[in-house]
Design a protein around this motif. Structure first.
Motif: not given
Length: 68
Positions: A24-31, A33-35, A37-43
């Motif tokens: 989740e932490r890595l997904a937040a960083e990627q979000f 940076r625009g790498v 989507s918001e849906q992927q972060l929510v997942s």
């Protein structure tokens, strides 16, 4: 279940919850940076929540788990 089996199961659940929190932490960083989507972060956030709730249902102490 024996104490050893309980401890082993709890440790596995703690590791799974911590891994989900790290993902989740890595997904937040990627979000940010625009790498991804918001849906992927929510997942990723949902996966952490599910892992923590699962661990709690199986007797792992809340203090031994990441915040969800």
């Amino acid at each position: 279940m024996s104490t050893y089996s309980d401890d082993s199961k709890h440790l596995q659940l703690q590791i799974a919850a911590r891994q989900a929190a790290e993902d989740e932490r890595l997904a937040a960083e990627q979000f940010e940076r625009g790498v991804i989507s918001e849906q992927q972060l929510v997942s990723a956030m949902d996966a952490t929540e599910m892992a923590v709730k699962h661990a709690i249902r199986h007797g792992v102490s809340r203090r031994d788990l990441p915040a969800a």
